[in-house]
Scaffold this motif. Structure first.
Motif, mmCIF file in Angstrom:
data_model
loop_
_atom_site.group_PDB
_atom_site.id
_atom_site.type_symbol
_atom_site.label_atom_id
_atom_site.label_comp_id
_atom_site.label_asym_id
_atom_site.label_seq_id
_atom_site.Cartn_x
_atom_site.Cartn_y
_atom_site.Cartn_z
ATOM 1 N N GLU A 35 -2.138 39.453 -18.032
ATOM 2 C CA GLU A 35 -0.829 38.658 -17.630
ATOM 3 C C GLU A 35 0.118 39.074 -18.439
ATOM 4 O O GLU A 35 1.423 39.381 -17.909
ATOM 5 C CB GLU A 35 -1.252 37.125 -17.504
ATOM 6 N N VAL A 36 0.024 39.035 -19.771
ATOM 7 C CA VAL A 36 0.939 39.284 -20.787
ATOM 8 C C VAL A 36 1.295 40.852 -20.777
ATOM 9 O O VAL A 36 2.528 41.014 -20.594
ATOM 10 C CB VAL A 36 0.315 39.018 -21.996
ATOM 11 N N SER A 46 5.014 42.789 -19.812
ATOM 12 C CA SER A 46 5.574 43.487 -20.824
ATOM 13 C C SER A 46 5.834 45.051 -20.182
ATOM 14 O O SER A 46 6.619 45.629 -20.850
ATOM 15 C CB SER A 46 4.822 43.506 -21.924
ATOM 16 N N GLY A 47 5.116 45.365 -19.314
ATOM 17 C CA GLY A 47 4.843 46.732 -18.745
ATOM 18 C C GLY A 47 4.091 47.941 -19.325
ATOM 19 O O GLY A 47 4.092 48.703 -19.333
ATOM 20 N N VAL A 48 3.187 47.193 -20.267
ATOM 21 C CA VAL A 48 2.210 48.138 -21.169
ATOM 22 C C VAL A 48 1.003 47.538 -20.916
ATOM 23 O O VAL A 48 0.707 46.549 -20.408
ATOM 24 C CB VAL A 48 2.766 48.206 -22.551
ATOM 25 N N THR A 49 -0.257 48.574 -21.449
ATOM 26 C CA THR A 49 -1.456 47.964 -21.073
ATOM 27 C C THR A 49 -1.746 47.214 -22.181
ATOM 28 O O THR A 49 -1.150 47.053 -23.068
ATOM 29 C CB THR A 49 -2.480 49.408 -21.381
ATOM 30 N N PRO A 50 -2.755 46.399 -21.885
ATOM 31 C CA PRO A 50 -3.320 45.297 -22.842
ATOM 32 C C PRO A 50 -3.584 45.878 -24.137
ATOM 33 O O PRO A 50 -3.145 45.323 -25.081
ATOM 34 C CB PRO A 50 -4.504 44.517 -22.081
ATOM 35 N N SER A 51 -4.234 47.192 -24.282
ATOM 36 C CA SER A 51 -4.735 47.625 -25.666
ATOM 37 C C SER A 51 -3.276 47.934 -26.420
ATOM 38 O O SER A 51 -3.087 47.592 -27.386
ATOM 39 C CB SER A 51 -5.160 48.978 -25.441
ATOM 40 N N MET A 52 -2.086 48.649 -25.826
ATOM 41 C CA MET A 52 -0.884 48.770 -26.492
ATOM 42 C C MET A 52 -0.162 47.632 -26.798
ATOM 43 O O MET A 52 0.328 47.559 -27.809
ATOM 44 C CB MET A 52 -0.005 49.556 -25.415
ATOM 45 N N ASP A 94 8.183 36.613 -23.686
ATOM 46 C CA ASP A 94 9.136 37.072 -24.811
ATOM 47 C C ASP A 94 8.655 37.268 -25.945
ATOM 48 O O ASP A 94 7.585 38.015 -26.151
ATOM 49 C CB ASP A 94 10.373 35.806 -24.666
ATOM 50 N N ALA A 95 9.372 36.570 -27.061
ATOM 51 C CA ALA A 95 8.947 37.066 -28.399
ATOM 52 C C ALA A 95 7.491 36.355 -28.835
ATOM 53 O O ALA A 95 6.701 36.711 -29.615
ATOM 54 C CB ALA A 95 9.928 36.331 -29.256
ATOM 55 N N ARG A 96 7.039 35.206 -27.863
ATOM 56 C CA ARG A 96 5.860 34.695 -28.372
ATOM 57 C C ARG A 96 4.528 35.478 -27.477
ATOM 58 O O ARG A 96 3.340 35.390 -28.088
ATOM 59 C CB ARG A 96 5.455 33.313 -27.726
ATOM 60 N N GLY A 97 4.897 36.621 -26.841
ATOM 61 C CA GLY A 97 3.716 37.356 -26.287
ATOM 62 C C GLY A 97 2.923 38.076 -27.195
ATOM 63 O O GLY A 97 1.601 38.125 -27.036
ATOM 64 N N GLU A 98 3.793 38.760 -28.071
ATOM 65 C CA GLU A 98 2.947 39.901 -29.073
ATOM 66 C C GLU A 98 2.181 38.809 -29.847
ATOM 67 O O GLU A 98 0.903 39.237 -30.286
ATOM 68 C CB GLU A 98 3.945 40.587 -29.983
ATOM 69 N N GLU A 99 2.640 37.744 -30.420
ATOM 70 C CA GLU A 99 1.713 36.804 -31.402
ATOM 71 C C GLU A 99 0.564 36.209 -30.416
ATOM 72 O O GLU A 99 -0.562 36.214 -30.861
ATOM 73 C CB GLU A 99 2.583 35.578 -31.786
ATOM 74 N N ALA A 100 0.601 35.981 -29.422
ATOM 75 C CA ALA A 100 -0.403 35.337 -28.441
ATOM 76 C C ALA A 100 -1.446 36.462 -28.025
ATOM 77 O O ALA A 100 -2.639 36.162 -28.372
ATOM 78 C CB ALA A 100 0.137 35.229 -27.091
ATOM 79 N N VAL A 101 -0.931 37.747 -28.145
ATOM 80 C CA VAL A 101 -1.939 38.862 -27.862
ATOM 81 C C VAL A 101 -2.783 39.181 -29.134
ATOM 82 O O VAL A 101 -3.916 39.465 -29.245
ATOM 83 C CB VAL A 101 -1.112 40.064 -27.537
ATOM 84 N N GLN A 102 -2.126 38.951 -30.363
ATOM 85 C CA GLN A 102 -2.941 38.835 -31.581
ATOM 86 C C GLN A 102 -4.068 37.743 -31.532
ATOM 87 O O GLN A 102 -5.334 38.265 -31.898
ATOM 88 C CB GLN A 102 -1.886 38.731 -32.747
ATOM 89 N N GLY A 106 -2.082 33.265 -22.316
ATOM 90 C CA GLY A 106 -1.583 34.266 -21.399
ATOM 91 C C GLY A 106 -0.395 34.223 -20.742
ATOM 92 O O GLY A 106 0.364 34.847 -20.260
ATOM 93 N N ALA A 107 0.003 32.580 -20.774
ATOM 94 C CA ALA A 107 1.395 32.217 -20.179
ATOM 95 C C ALA A 107 2.710 32.626 -21.233
ATOM 96 O O ALA A 107 3.975 32.339 -20.765
ATOM 97 C CB ALA A 107 1.594 30.866 -19.768
ATOM 98 N N CYS A 108 2.423 32.741 -22.371
ATOM 99 C CA CYS A 108 3.128 33.114 -23.529
ATOM 100 C C CYS A 108 4.014 34.414 -22.926
ATOM 101 O O CYS A 108 3.752 35.350 -22.777
ATOM 102 C CB CYS A 108 2.795 33.260 -24.736
#
Length: 741
Positions: A351-352, A356-362, A319-327, A315-317
């Motif tokens: 948190e992520v 990023s300014g979008v919903t968790p699902s997006m 920038d670029a790591r955010g999308e991979e963390a969400v996976q 959840g603390a990731c």
């Protein structure tokens, strides 16, 4: 044992015969004024109190010795501490609590005077002292403060040797890592870095802790490699019984003892300061491995402390790591059902998404990996003269084939590939497993969107769904609805590629283009009229397996007249007796959580709960969150060997809601059935009907293809353990009953 000589028994007996309480030289001490003799007496008195023999007299003498400088050695200090906690303890946990004021001060004095001491046991004693301070007497705070001072003492440094409290021997993980990576653990600055990591005893690292960790990581020789190796080790560590120092411990299998668990927690947070591609996959692998239930399923995970920490790190990731963390966060709920960890996953996604300014699902849909597949859904890997082709086809069929130099496709790896390219073949097969896992996760995510009624703008729908190499194979096999007038009129159809983009092909063969301003959602039979449902079912008759899950032929559960009358709860599934092991496995697979039923405290009934999917296009702070609850009760037919129930009975189903703005800790309130969104109510009832149809002890008529598949794959067994294992398999098959075989 150190200090266990023939004189100690005599000394202890002499002390017992003493008649005065002189604190400097109590009557009854050996005549020898040297420190060695007094240490022998202290060891004998300590053992006597451990054995609950004349504690009052021996305690006064031992208290006096605890205030003297006796020149304790490290071995003697370890002996005193080992008598209190661990596998060699000579005092029971409840006896330790009663005799804490007599047994612990002498052990602390020895630790303070020795060159080194057992930090792991002192830390465990510190927790007990804090408990006693809160629940019994404030005077225990002095002992706690002494332990804090001890733990702040610098660790003795011996070049080329790892301190014993790091990767200690109280579990299998520590010795395994010491044996596997001796060179990496001897690097300059490594001990100082690992010692700092071992001080983290909570899921989230404070800012100052992380700042210091980053400094020490830079100084440590090969520090990033040490982090990678130790995280890989814990992600592969089987659950086992450790030597528990906590007197209130449950003695259940886990991945590491308390000291090494703290060390790994620190390593997980330290990994965020490593600039490498392996960081998020390693942290995600730890979260998945630690969060999975013992035996591969269930709510009692292999290590909740490590799972919650790894999830918090994801959840603390940013920038670029955010999308991979969400996976990774999106993959976890399929295997991790522990309620505490599940709440952490939801919080980490929020948190992520907030950053990023979008919903968790997006955010999840934007982070779905392609795994190197091209637009055709194929990844080719040269293996000498042959080519391995990893592919996924509609409606989510994963395959691995090998193309010969002549262009012929082979289902198995040729002998030449197996012998000359074994390592490359191993990586290809690992990719096959990874693709299957991803397809299963995407299938589940699409079904959640169907239940929630999520909508997408045409651009996102095309980019993240129908055009995606993995998700697209399932999205293109599903029925969608499109609207261009703010949702006033929806038209259904199957995705069809056109020269200028995409269109939806209707049941009558007409195609409606998907314009740039359109919105799309998955078609659900509950929203369609009876005529439209019949039309689509006739059009897809005999081709139900062409969909990744049941959509066109999906069961619907509108409110009945009786439910309209009762208002607050439904009893349509009440009074059914189910095989508990099988029902529990199905509930877990479908996302329902709750206490186990059995012959133990609070095991007579359980309120199973499932938080229902919310539309992915609605921000978390808006709208309403719904959850369904099912009451199940124990049926007294005896228990399995572990005390778990064999049978259970269903009772009422009801719904509760919470404002999205209230957050995860907001209050839930019971709602009338008429207030529950139709899709949410129908999908919850569909789950409960599945439990009843598959796990019922009563014979029934032939049901749906989904329940028939689940039932056919489950066989009753003679033991509860085998029944539960078969049930878990049935639950998995139930979810994929409509998938291609």
């Amino acid at each position: 044992m150190v200090g266990n000589t023939g004189n100690t028994v005599d000394a202890a007996n002499t002390v017992d015969a003493g008649s005065t309480g002189d604190t400097e030289n109590p009557v009854g001490f050996p005549d020898s004024p040297d420190a060695a003799g007094r240490r022998e007496s202290a060891l004998a008195l300590h053992r006597r109190i451990c054995r609950r023999s004349d504690e009052e007299t021996a305690g006064r003498a031992l208290d006096a010795l605890a205030r003297q400088e006796l020149g304790w050695s490290t071995a003697e200090s370890d002996l005193l501490l080992s008598r209190l906690l661990g596998r060699d303890a000579e005092v029971a946990p409840h006896e330790l609590l009663d005799s804490f004021p007599h047994l612990v001060p002498i052990a602390l004095s020895a630790a303070e005077q020795a060159e080194d001491f057992d930090r792991t046991r002192v830390r465990a004693l510190r927790g007990i002292a804090e408990h006693l301070r809160v629940h019994r007497d404030a005077r225990f705070a002095a002992l706690r403060d002494r332990m804090d001072a001890l733990l702040r003492r610098p660790v003795p440094s011996v070049p080329g040797r790892l301190p014993r409290h790091l990767l200690d021997g109280l579990d299998d993980y520590g010795p395994a890592m010491r044996a596997a990576h001796p060179a990496a653990l001897k690097g300059a600055g490594t001990v100082e870095f690992l010692n700092h990591c071992a001080t983290l005893h909570r899921p989230r690292a404070p800012r100052n802790w992380r700042k210091r960790s980053a400094e020490l990581l830079v100084r440590a020789e090969g520090g990033a490699e040490v982090v990678r190796l130790l995280l890989e080790g814990i992600a592969a560590q089987p659950a086992h019984r450790v030597h528990e120092l906590d007197p209130w411990g449950m003695d259940v299998p886990t991945l590491a003892a308390a000291g090494n668990t703290s060390l790994v927690r620190g390593l997980l947070w330290a990994a965020l300061d490593v600039d490498a591609d392996w960081v998020v996959p390693r942290v995600g692998a730890v979260a998945l491995h630690a969060g999975t239930g013992l035996g591969g399923s269930g709510g009692m995970c292999r290590s909740r402390p490590l799972a919650t920490t790894a999830v918090a790190v994801l959840g603390a990731c940013g920038d670029a790591r955010g999308e991979e963390a969400v996976q990774w966060l999106g993959r976890l709920p399929r295997k991790v059902v522990n309620r505490t960890v599940a709440k952490g996953i939801a919080k980490a996604l929020e948190e992520v998404s907030a950053r990023s300014g979008v919903t968790p699902s997006m955010l999840r849909e934007r982070g779905v990996a392609t795994l190197g597949l091209d637009g055709r859904g194929v990844r080719e890997t040269p293996l000498g003269a042959y080519t391995a082709e990893l592919s996924v086809r509609e409606p989510g069929t994963v395959a691995l084939a090998f193309r010969s130099p002549e262009g012929r496709l082979l289902k198995t790896a040729p002998k030449e590939v197996r012998e000359e390219h074994a390592e490359e073949l191993k990586r290809v097969r690992a990719g096959l497993r990874e693709l299957r896992t991803l397809v299963a996760a995407e299938r589940s995510r699409l079904e959640e969107h169907l239940a929630a009624g999520t909508g997408w703008p045409a651009e996102d729908w095309q980019r993240y769904y129908v055009d995606h190499p993995v998700t697209g194979t399932m999205a293109r096999a599903l029925l969608w609805e499109v609207a261009e007038d703010d949702g006033e009129r929806w038209t259904a159809g199957l995705p069809e590629r056109t020269g200028g983009g995409w269109a939806l092909a209707g049941a009558d063969g007409t195609a409606r283009p998907v314009g740039p301003g359109a919105r799309l959602r998955l078609w659900h039979p509950l929203r369609a009229g009876g005529e439209e449902v019949a039309e689509w079912r006739a059009a897809t008759e005999g081709r139900e397996e062409d969909q990744p899950f049941r959509q066109v032929f999906r069961e619907m559960y509108p409110l009945t007249p009786a439910e309209w009358a009762t208002g607050s709860s439904s009893h349509r599934f009440a009074g059914r007796v189910l095989r508990y092991g099988q029902a529990r496995a199905l509930m877990t697979e479908r996302g329902w959580t709750g206490n186990h039923l059995g012959y133990f405290s609070d095991g007579w009934s359980s309120e199973m709960t499932k938080e229902l999917p919310v539309p992915g296009d609605v921000p978390a702070a808006e709208g309403t969150v719904w959850r369904a609850r099912l009451l199940v009760e124990l049926v007294d037919e005896g228990a399995s060997r572990d005390g778990v129930a064999r049978l259970c009975a269903t009772d009422r189903v009801w719904f509760e809601r919470r404002s999205g703005a209230a957050g995860a800790r907001g209050a839930w309130s019971e709602a009338a059935l008429t207030d529950v969104p139709a899709l949410a109510l129908s999908e919850a009832f569909r789950d409960v009907d599945l439990f009843v149809q598959v796990a019922s002890t009563e014979p029934r008529a032939a049901g749906t293809a989904e329940t028939e598949t689940a039932e056919s794959e489950t066989a009753e067994s003679e033991t509860a353990e085998s029944e539960t294992a078969e049930s878990a398999k049935s639950a998995t098959e139930t979810e994929e009953a409509a998938a291609p075989r």
